[in-house]
Design a protein around this motif. Structure first.
Motif, PDB file in Angstrom:
ATOM      1  N   ARG A   1       0.967  -1.336  -0.028  1.00  0.00           N
ATOM      2  CA  ARG A   1       0.062  -0.107   0.068  1.00  0.00           C
ATOM      3  C   ARG A   1       0.740   1.216  -0.159  1.00  0.00           C
TER       4      ARG A   1
ATOM      5  N   GLN B   1       3.688  -4.790   2.395  1.00  0.00           N
ATOM      6  CA  GLN B   1       2.868  -4.841   3.554  1.00  0.00           C
ATOM      7  C   GLN B   1       2.596  -6.415   3.971  1.00  0.00           C
TER       8      GLN B   1
ATOM      9  N   TRP C   1      -8.539   6.859  -2.691  1.00  0.00           N
ATOM     10  CA  TRP C   1      -7.673   6.604  -1.734  1.00  0.00           C
ATOM     11  C   TRP C   1      -6.651   7.483  -1.596  1.00  0.00           C
TER      12      TRP C   1
ATOM     13  N   SER D   1      -9.824   2.549  -5.284  1.00  0.00           N
ATOM     14  CA  SER D   1     -10.238   1.153  -5.287  1.00  0.00           C
ATOM     15  C   SER D   1     -11.112   0.628  -6.425  1.00  0.00           C
TER      16      SER D   1
ATOM     17  N   ASP E   1      -6.135  -4.486  -8.837  1.00  0.00           N
ATOM     18  CA  ASP E   1      -6.655  -4.389  -7.777  1.00  0.00           C
ATOM     19  C   ASP E   1      -6.992  -2.988  -7.288  1.00  0.00           C
ATOM     20  N   SER E   2      -7.366  -2.724  -6.105  1.00  0.00           N
ATOM     21  CA  SER E   2      -7.364  -1.356  -5.441  1.00  0.00           C
ATOM     22  C   SER E   2      -6.044  -0.822  -5.550  1.00  0.00           C
TER      23      SER E   2
ATOM     24  N   TYR F   1      -3.907   2.010  -3.934  1.00  0.00           N
ATOM     25  CA  TYR F   1      -4.184   2.900  -2.550  1.00  0.00           C
ATOM     26  C   TYR F   1      -3.298   3.939  -2.741  1.00  0.00           C
TER      27      TYR F   1
ATOM     28  N   TYR G   1      -2.848  -2.926  -4.571  1.00  0.00           N
ATOM     29  CA  TYR G   1      -2.789  -3.829  -3.395  1.00  0.00           C
ATOM     30  C   TYR G   1      -1.861  -5.162  -3.793  1.00  0.00           C
ATOM     31  N   ASP G   2      -1.890  -5.552  -5.229  1.00  0.00           N
ATOM     32  CA  ASP G   2      -1.476  -6.859  -5.623  1.00  0.00           C
ATOM     33  C   ASP G   2       0.159  -6.584  -5.753  1.00  0.00           C
TER      34      ASP G   2
END
Lengths: 352, 710
Positions: A22, A41, A249, A266, A313-314, A316, A333-334
């Motif tokens: 993220r 993360q 985000w 997202s 993906d989202s 961020y 996110y991925d």
């Protein structure tokens, strides 16, 4: 404005071990190379890495340097620490990050949200924990607590985001709790300078200051909107945009041309928006030749300039490069980092 | 019976029968009925009377026999004797008892007599007492009679005191007739008491009020037929005089130009004032007046001007007259548009109140029927209202009116005023009002209202717009083809309506999605997922989510059609067995999350490659499943994002596993494509696994049991 689909310039998948990510930052002190830092993360500190990705603008190649967090006993809790990047080594094994100091946030609570450096001075930082913001002095090597402020209210309010206001001599720190934005005076940490109540109908996820116009600020949140405020008038935003199909985000002003604003959401998209109507650069060029007049028809207006949908993906976070005003990176996110550039056409419309 | 037996004995003397038998028969007979005293005595007599007869027959008997017989007779006699004695004894008792009774009765009568005497005495004393009492009460009674007389008088007078206030009330309510009645009723009394100072005051008050009443009545009298009268007076009085003047001027030959110009300026000046007066009068009339009267007056006014035109050729007064008529028409249309707007906003307020009223009866069945009722009241009543107003305006274009046939009037009034300004204007007002509920800044409209308005716009788009426009065109003879481009087309209005309906529906989905999302977000954010116990039940919030979505489903179902689902298998039985079938598919999918394989997010990544990008806040279709899909998408996506921000212990993760499985069991039935729900729930569980310190999933069979237990 025409919605343009642009091809990604560079993509890189960082998540080799299914690590999600993220955190994204551009290396601010670096003004020559386009360099971004990505933090992974994972719940295990030893699994986490910081990747520094550099874009070679000559040939478009990407080079990545991976730094490993040190092995430590595994306790799952949120802390914040200052690290040093070890001098560049050529061998491929990941170098270890060097921990300078662990910020002592325990007395303020468990929910450590973020630590942000002073916009210009590297020896100052603020950490946001629970409903506190704590200013540190890092000059002496280890962190010394300078002051801390706290917000009280019913229902145990918690800060979600904090940001140093780069204007007013960097004396103000801005926080977000739920949908409200508040600005605090760091010289007198319990003094609220201004506040925007219910800036968004839902949670505010990010905010950014216009680097060139001291009272202008952008916010984004769960209502899928980006709002642009003149903080002197907290009752309503100057401009509201609703281009994303889910929560926004991250929102970032371009450091050089503040009509360019990036948002990531997202809904897996990054959108480049123009807010020329409230930019520090004059909207209309002084007309002194026929050529200019002709071009004026093609001036930048408010609206979406481009939509980038390489992510799956989202997304961020999104960041402009500190070195090149037209380059930016976004991280989903991925673990996919995408580096893009503002299209040539838009660039010319701003420059010419 | 006794008699009968004796006769048979008497009738048998010549017969040779046993001599004992008669007597024995007699004996037995008497024995049989010993109580029948009278008949028994008779029998004994007869038996005795029989004996001499027997003597003759018994002469031949032996002594022994005679002796026997004698002793037998003696014996019989004795027994008869004793019987008689018993009878006497028995009956003697009764005699004594009878005598006793009679004596007792005698005594009682005597006692009674005494008591009667006593009673008579008492009665006498009572009479005397009552006389005494009535004597004493005489005075009081008289006083009471007097008092009640005073009371009734006061009551009547009280009516007088109340009269002024009552009259005033009546005046305010406009019940003039009753006020007059009451005043007349009281007038004589007032007059009678007019010498008393207090009544003088009342009289003065009443008179003042009545004076006012008279004024009002006169005013009403004046204004009633006054527009017609006014026009008549104007036409027959002023206009004919003016015509006379002009005619007499025309009759004089050789008029110099000066005189002519004088005449024309005189005529112009007067006509101008006349028009001004008429205009003012008409405007006054239009504030809530009767359209029929107005139109008749306008017609008369216009007709007269026609005559004026033929006489005085220097100016087209008829044209000015038409303009005045047109202005009146336009005013009428605006007035009606205003009425319509007020009507619509009133209806909306009523609808809002109905929706806000607490639901006393169970949510499903009843609320759905009330929603469709509300929709009918919104659409049909509005259409009827517009129709009524059009009918009212139709009075302006009756063919027998002088101005009704003029093309200029037709064009301006029918097309511009009625069609464009009133009908089309009202449609625009409808869409604008409906859309205003979508503004985020606006105070929050109840979701059901959004849904209702959206459906209303859709209904208008579907039929009402066409109906009203074609009705207007037909009634007012508007030909669309000749002047295409000037008139707003039906398609334009319909597309506006559709956009508004779409916007409202999208807003509805967002609002409902948001309310479910908030619930989910709070439930994930406020829980300590690191220190949670092993899941035993589905969390209450999940049940709440499913309940809420079911409630939304019934709400939407009341207004919108079911819509198309994406079928993933041709097997039709699948739908009914879907729960179990999809559960198996689901499980096999999740089995990849065994601890050993946790690294392989490959599966989800592969899935992503093949699945379409999901637009969360996207536009929805006008169907129930599409609306529900929208709401569920928003909710589940929120769930996903919130899960990614938390850290889970093993049990925390298992709780999420239970919760997602529960949602999976109940949400598929609401959406167009159940794979979408699977995908999002997969993502949620996948993310929870990522954020879990000790990612061990629960046995699917245990999850099943927990979910089935509810």
């Amino acid at each position: 404005m025409v919605r343009r689909k642009s091809m990604p310039l560079y993509q890189i998948a960082l998540a080799t071990k299914s690590l999600s990510a993220r955190a994204l930052a551009s290396q601010l002190a670096e003004s020559d190379a386009v360099r971004f830092m990505v933090g992974t993360q994972s719940l295990k500190l030893s699994n986490n890495q910081v990747h520094i990705v550099e874009l070679n603008e000559e040939n478009g190649a990407l080079s990545t340097q991976v730094y490993q967090h040190s092995e430590e006993d595994n306790m799952c809790c949120m802390r914040s620490a200052i690290w040093r990047i070890p001098p560049c080594e050529t061998d491929t094994t990941p170098a270890k990050l060097e921990q300078l100091t662990l910020l002592d946030t325990e007395e303020f609570g468990q929910d450590v949200k973020m630590t942000v450096f002073h916009p210009t001075e590297g020896s100052k930082a603020v950490t946001v924990v629970n409903n506190h913001f704590i200013q540190w002095d890092l000059a002496a090597g280890d962190a010394k607590l300078v002051c801390s402020g706290m917000m009280e209210g019913k229902g145990q309010p918690r800060f979600m985001v904090g940001k140093w206001n780069p204007h007013q001599n960097c004396t103000q720190f801005v926080t977000v709790n739920e949908g409200h934005v508040k600005s605090w005076d760091l010289r007198n940490p319990n003094k609220q300078v201004w506040s925007i109540e219910a800036a968004h109908s839902q949670v505010v996820r990010d905010l950014d200051f216009n680097p060139n116009k001291q009272y202008y600020m952008a916010t984004c949140g769960d209502d899928g909107c980006s709002k642009f405020w003149d903080v002197r008038n907290s009752s309503e935003p100057v401009v509201t945009r609703s281009d994303h199909s889910h929560w926004v985000w991250s929102i970032r002003y371009n450091h050089f041309h503040d009509q360019l604003v990036l948002t990531s959401s997202s809904d897996s998209q990054v959108i480049l928006t123009s807010v020329a109507s409230i930019s520090s650069e004059p909207l209309t060029n002084i007309v002194d030749s026929d050529e200019n007049q002709r071009e004026q028809k093609d001036k930048l207006e408010d609206g979406v300039l481009a939509t980038y949908d390489e992510h799956e993906d989202s997304v961020y976070s999104v960041e402009w490069s500190s070195a090149d005003p037209w380059t930016f990176a976004s991280l989903s996110y991925d673990g996919r980092l995408v580096i893009n550039k503002v299209s040539r056409a838009d660039k010319y419309r701003i420059l010419l | 019976m006794g008699n009968y037996v004796v006769k048979s004995i008497l009738g048998a003397p010549g017969q040779n029968c046993a001599p004992i038998s008669p007597s024995s028969a007699v004996w037995s007979n008497t024995k049989q009925a010993p109580v029948q005293g009278r008949s028994q005595a008779k029998i004994s007599e007869e038996v005795l009377a029989e004996t001499p007869n027997c003597h003759g027959q018994r002469k031949e008997c032996t002594l022994k026999q005679i002796m026997d017989q004698e002793s037998e007779i003696v014996h019989d006699t004795q027994s008869l004797h004793s019987d008689m004695q018993t009878l006497v004894y028995e009956n003697y008792n009764k005699f004594i008892a009878g005598t006793d009774t009679i004596r007792k009765m005698k005594n009682d009568f005597k006692k009674m007599e005494d008591e009667m005497d006593l009673l008579a005495k008492n009665m006498e004393s009572i009479t005397s007492f009552s006389e005494q009492i009535s004597c004493t009460l005489q005075d009081t009674r008289q006083k009471i009679t007097k008092l009640s007389g005073v009371h009734s008088l006061l009551k009547r007078l009280q009516f007088l005191f109340k009269l002024p206030a009552k009259l005033k009330d009546r005046m305010q309510d406009g019940q003039y007739a009753q006020a007059v009645q009451e005043y007349i009723h009281a007038r004589r009394v007032l007059h009678h008491y007019s010498n008393m100072p207090s009544f003088q005051g009342i009289q003065a008050d009443c008179e003042a009020i009545v004076e006012e009443l008279k004024l009002k009545l006169r005013e009403q009298f004046k204004s009633k037929d006054d527009i017609m009268e006014f026009v008549d007076q104007g036409s027959s009085g002023f206009l004919s005089d003016l015509c006379l003047v002009v005619a007499s001027y025309n009759d004089i030959d050789d008029l110099d130009s000066f005189a002519m110009s004088q005449l024309s300026s005189f005529v112009f000046g007067n006509m101008e004032r006349y028009f001004q007066l008429v205009q003012e009068r008409i405007e006054k009339e239009q504030d809530g007046g009767d359209t029929a009267v107005l139109v008749r007056a306008l017609d008369r006014f216009h007709r007269r001007l026609q005559a004026m035109n033929t006489l005085f050729t220097h100016s087209d007064f008829a044209r000015t007259g038409t303009d005045i008529v047109l202005r009146a028409g336009r005013r009428q249309c605006r007035f009606h548009l205003q009425t319509l707007k007020i009507y619509f906003s009133d209806t909306l307020t009523r609808v809002r109140q109905t929706l806000a009223a607490p639901k006393l009866i169970s949510q499903d069945g009843d609320s759905s029927s009330s929603l469709s009722e509300l929709l009918t009241s919104l659409v049909l009543a509005t259409v009827e209202k517009v129709k009524g107003i059009l009918q009212d305006l139709l009075l302006f274009s009756q063919p027998d009116l002088t101005f009704g046939l003029k093309p200029h009037f037709r064009e301006v009034f029918c097309m511009d005023n009625v069609r464009e300004e009133l009908v089309v204007g009202f449609f625009h007002h409808l869409t604008a009002t409906a859309r205003s509920f979508c503004n985020i800044g606006e105070n929050k409209a109840p979701p059901a209202l959004l849904l209702l308005l959206s459906k209303m716009c859709l209904e208008f788009e579907g039929s009402s717009v066409h109906y009203l426009l074609s009705q207007t065109d037909e009634w007012f003879n508007i030909e669309d083809r000749s002047k295409s481009g000037i008139l707003t087309t039906e398609e334009e209005i319909c597309s506006n309506m559709r956009t508004a309906a779409q916007e409202l529906l999208n807003h509805y989905v967002r609002t409902q999605g948001l309310s479910v999302s908030q619930m989910l977000r709070k439930s994930v954010e406020t829980r300590d997922w690191l220190h949670t116990i092993e899941p035993r039940t589905v969390r209450a919030v999940m049940k709440r989510v499913v309940e809420d979505i079911a409630a939304v489903d019934s709400q939407v179902g009341a207004l919108y059609e079911e819509g198309q689902r994406t079928e993933h298998s041709s097997d039709s039985s699948r739908r009914t067995h879907s729960v179990s079938v999809s559960r198996h598919a689901y499980r096999s999918n999740w089995s990849t999350y065994t601890p050993s394989h946790l690294d392989s997010s490959l599966v989800t990544n592969m899935q992503k490659l093949f699945s379409e990008r999901i637009e969360i806040f996207s536009s929805v279709d006008f169907s129930k499943v599409s609306i529900l899909t929208g709401i569920i998408k928003i909710s589940l996506k929120t769930f996903l994002e919130c899960v990614r921000l938390r850290t889970f212990s093993r049990y925390g993760l298992q709780q999420i596993q239970v919760d997602t499985h529960y949602l999976q069991l109940y949400l598929w039935r609401f959406v167009t494509d159940e794979n979408l729900v699977h995908f999002l729930l997969d993502e949620i569980l996948g993310s929870a696994v990522h954020r879990c310190l000790e990612p061990v999933l629960m046995e699917p069979s245990v999850v099943d049991i927990i979910c089935e237990r509810g």
